[in-house]
Design a protein around this motif. Structure first.
Motif, PDB file in Angstrom:
ATOM      1  N   THR A 160      31.476-100.087  31.233  1.00 27.85           N
ATOM      2  CA  THR A 160      31.099 -98.747  30.785  1.00 27.85           C
ATOM      3  C   THR A 160      30.235 -98.824  29.526  1.00 27.85           C
ATOM      4  N   LEU A 161      30.631 -99.650  28.580  1.00 29.22           N
ATOM      5  CA  LEU A 161      29.831 -99.804  27.355  1.00 29.22           C
ATOM      6  C   LEU A 161      28.470-100.424  27.661  1.00 29.22           C
ATOM      7  N   GLY A 162      28.433-101.356  28.610  1.00 28.86           N
ATOM      8  CA  GLY A 162      27.163-101.951  29.033  1.00 28.86           C
ATOM      9  C   GLY A 162      26.235-100.923  29.655  1.00 28.86           C
ATOM     10  N   THR A 163      26.795-100.047  30.482  1.00 31.38           N
ATOM     11  CA  THR A 163      26.000 -98.986  31.108  1.00 31.38           C
ATOM     12  C   THR A 163      25.488 -98.009  30.057  1.00 31.38           C
ATOM     13  N   LEU A 164      26.308 -97.681  29.093  1.00 30.15           N
ATOM     14  CA  LEU A 164      25.875 -96.801  28.008  1.00 30.15           C
ATOM     15  C   LEU A 164      24.678 -97.402  27.280  1.00 30.15           C
ATOM     16  N   GLY A 165      24.713 -98.688  27.018  1.00 26.67           N
ATOM     17  CA  GLY A 165      23.578 -99.361  26.383  1.00 26.67           C
ATOM     18  C   GLY A 165      22.314 -99.300  27.237  1.00 26.67           C
ATOM     19  N   LEU A 166      22.470 -99.511  28.554  1.00 22.94           N
ATOM     20  CA  LEU A 166      21.321 -99.459  29.466  1.00 22.94           C
ATOM     21  C   LEU A 166      20.700 -98.066  29.521  1.00 22.94           C
ATOM     22  N   ILE A 167      21.540 -97.040  29.588  1.00 20.27           N
ATOM     23  CA  ILE A 167      20.960 -95.697  29.693  1.00 20.27           C
ATOM     24  C   ILE A 167      20.352 -95.239  28.373  1.00 20.27           C
ATOM     25  N   ASN A 168      20.914 -95.656  27.269  1.00 21.88           N
ATOM     26  CA  ASN A 168      20.282 -95.326  25.985  1.00 21.88           C
ATOM     27  C   ASN A 168      18.894 -95.954  25.890  1.00 21.88           C
ATOM     28  N   GLN A 169      18.769 -97.194  26.370  1.00 23.41           N
ATOM     29  CA  GLN A 169      17.467 -97.864  26.399  1.00 23.41           C
ATOM     30  C   GLN A 169      16.482 -97.118  27.298  1.00 23.41           C
ATOM     31  N   TYR A 181      16.530 -94.000  28.328  1.00 25.36           N
ATOM     32  CA  TYR A 181      16.157 -92.694  27.769  1.00 25.36           C
ATOM     33  C   TYR A 181      15.071 -92.858  26.701  1.00 25.36           C
ATOM     34  N   SER A 182      15.250 -93.855  25.841  1.00 30.53           N
ATOM     35  CA  SER A 182      14.283 -94.037  24.751  1.00 30.53           C
ATOM     36  C   SER A 182      12.898 -94.406  25.273  1.00 30.53           C
ATOM     37  N   LYS A 183      12.829 -94.980  26.478  1.00 27.58           N
ATOM     38  CA  LYS A 183      11.551 -95.369  27.079  1.00 27.58           C
ATOM     39  C   LYS A 183      11.065 -94.354  28.114  1.00 27.58           C
ATOM     40  N   PHE A 184      11.745 -93.211  28.214  1.00 27.33           N
ATOM     41  CA  PHE A 184      11.415 -92.171  29.193  1.00 27.33           C
ATOM     42  C   PHE A 184      11.484 -92.700  30.625  1.00 27.33           C
ATOM     43  N   ARG A 185      12.374 -93.618  30.887  1.00 24.12           N
ATOM     44  CA  ARG A 185      12.584 -94.175  32.225  1.00 24.12           C
ATOM     45  C   ARG A 185      13.787 -93.455  32.846  1.00 24.12           C
ATOM     46  N   PHE A 186      13.576 -92.185  33.168  1.00 27.61           N
ATOM     47  CA  PHE A 186      14.671 -91.346  33.642  1.00 27.61           C
ATOM     48  C   PHE A 186      15.223 -91.819  34.982  1.00 27.61           C
ATOM     49  N   ASN A 187      14.364 -92.389  35.822  1.00 28.18           N
ATOM     50  CA  ASN A 187      14.849 -92.916  37.092  1.00 28.18           C
ATOM     51  C   ASN A 187      15.812 -94.086  36.863  1.00 28.18           C
ATOM     52  N   THR A 198      17.702 -94.430  34.244  1.00 24.50           N
ATOM     53  CA  THR A 198      18.924 -93.798  33.750  1.00 24.50           C
ATOM     54  C   THR A 198      19.775 -93.325  34.915  1.00 24.50           C
ATOM     55  N   ALA A 199      19.164 -92.555  35.815  1.00 22.77           N
ATOM     56  CA  ALA A 199      19.908 -92.001  36.950  1.00 22.77           C
ATOM     57  C   ALA A 199      20.461 -93.108  37.844  1.00 22.77           C
ATOM     58  N   TRP A 218      39.639 -92.552  29.762  1.00 25.94           N
ATOM     59  CA  TRP A 218      38.547 -92.887  28.833  1.00 25.94           C
ATOM     60  C   TRP A 218      37.260 -93.190  29.598  1.00 25.94           C
ATOM     61  N   ALA A 219      37.364 -94.012  30.646  1.00 24.10           N
ATOM     62  CA  ALA A 219      36.178 -94.417  31.409  1.00 24.10           C
ATOM     63  C   ALA A 219      35.581 -93.224  32.158  1.00 24.10           C
ATOM     64  N   PHE A 220      36.429 -92.365  32.713  1.00 21.08           N
ATOM     65  CA  PHE A 220      35.916 -91.190  33.426  1.00 21.08           C
ATOM     66  C   PHE A 220      35.249 -90.226  32.451  1.00 21.08           C
ATOM     67  N   ASP A 221      35.857 -90.048  31.298  1.00 14.75           N
ATOM     68  CA  ASP A 221      35.280 -89.204  30.254  1.00 14.75           C
ATOM     69  C   ASP A 221      33.893 -89.726  29.850  1.00 14.75           C
ATOM     70  N   ALA A 222      33.777 -91.041  29.712  1.00 14.96           N
ATOM     71  CA  ALA A 222      32.481 -91.643  29.360  1.00 14.96           C
ATOM     72  C   ALA A 222      31.456 -91.396  30.466  1.00 14.96           C
ATOM     73  N   CYS A 223      31.884 -91.499  31.728  1.00 11.35           N
ATOM     74  CA  CYS A 223      30.972 -91.222  32.845  1.00 11.35           C
ATOM     75  C   CYS A 223      30.483 -89.775  32.788  1.00 11.35           C
ATOM     76  N   LEU A 224      31.395 -88.846  32.536  1.00 11.59           N
ATOM     77  CA  LEU A 224      31.000 -87.434  32.462  1.00 11.59           C
ATOM     78  C   LEU A 224      29.988 -87.196  31.342  1.00 11.59           C
ATOM     79  N   LYS A 225      30.217 -87.803  30.198  1.00 11.16           N
ATOM     80  CA  LYS A 225      29.292 -87.641  29.073  1.00 11.16           C
ATOM     81  C   LYS A 225      27.912 -88.211  29.401  1.00 11.16           C
ATOM     82  N   MET A 226      27.901 -89.386  30.042  1.00 11.53           N
ATOM     83  CA  MET A 226      26.614 -90.011  30.364  1.00 11.53           C
ATOM     84  C   MET A 226      25.874 -89.231  31.448  1.00 11.53           C
TER      85      MET A 226
END
Length: 192
Positions: free
Chosen positions: A109-118, A120-126, A128-129, A169-177
């Motif tokens: 989950t923390l690894g995925t959060l890092g990937l999606i933050n990256q 988003y910062s590069k406007f690579r929305f696909n 992210t999804a 905790w993990a489901f909550d993180a998924c919902l936030k992301m």
């Protein structure tokens, strides 16, 4: 004064055969009809997942239907947590987790959060999804929920409690992301 710091121009949305949508060709997919049929979050997620830079989107109803199934998978995961009495605990310290499957999902989950933050910062929305889809469906729903079934039936009550809290905790993180892309489903689940 400059009105926007960044401007993102998305690709042209075409029909599933790559043809430009046109009323005269009768190949237009009306977003209002699609929202009625599949839900706005499924449509939003589809468009986001397909928004690769430098290429047009070939939109089809079957793709939107597939992401509606993703919404159903998330709802089923929420039901599983509810059935197993898993509640988010803001005081839960993930650094104290002992069980290997629980440590595994926290790391993923923390690894995925890092990937999606990256992305988003590069406007690579696909990206992210797609990372969110792979993590939520493949890692959390398919693998971790299966691992958790044995842990929730463990004789050690500490393992059961840790697993309940880790699931929440993990489901909550998924919902936030997921929230920026599918705000309606995540908001509804968040309330419950």
């Amino acid at each position: 004064e400059v009105p926007f710091k960044d401007v993102y121009i998305h690709a042209l949305v075409r029909d599933e055969h790559g043809q430009k949508m046109s009323k005269s060709k009768r190949n237009v997919l009306d977003p209002l009809d699609l929202t009625q049929k599949y839900g706005s979050d499924a449509l939003r997620f589809t468009l986001t997942a397909m928004a690769a830079q430098g290429r047009d989107l070939k939109l089809s109803e079957s793709r939107i239907g597939g992401y509606r199934n993703f919404m159903t998978k998330i709802w089923n995961a929420a039901r599983y947590l509810e059935m197993n009495n898993c509640h988010f605990d803001s005081d839960f310290d993930i650094s104290g987790v002992i069980s290997a499957p629980n440590k595994w999902i926290i790391g993923k989950t923390l690894g995925t959060l890092g990937l999606i933050n990256q992305s988003y910062s590069k406007f690579r929305f696909n990206d992210t999804a797609n990372n969110l889809y792979n993590h939520t469906w493949g890692v959390f729903c398919d693998w971790y929920i299966e691992f958790s079934k044995a842990l929730l039936n463990d004789e050690n009550k500490k393992t059961v409690l840790e697993t309940r809290k880790t699931l929440a905790w993990a489901f909550d993180a998924c919902l936030k992301m997921l929230h920026p892309i599918m705000p309606f489903v995540t908001e509804e689940l968040w309330r419950h």
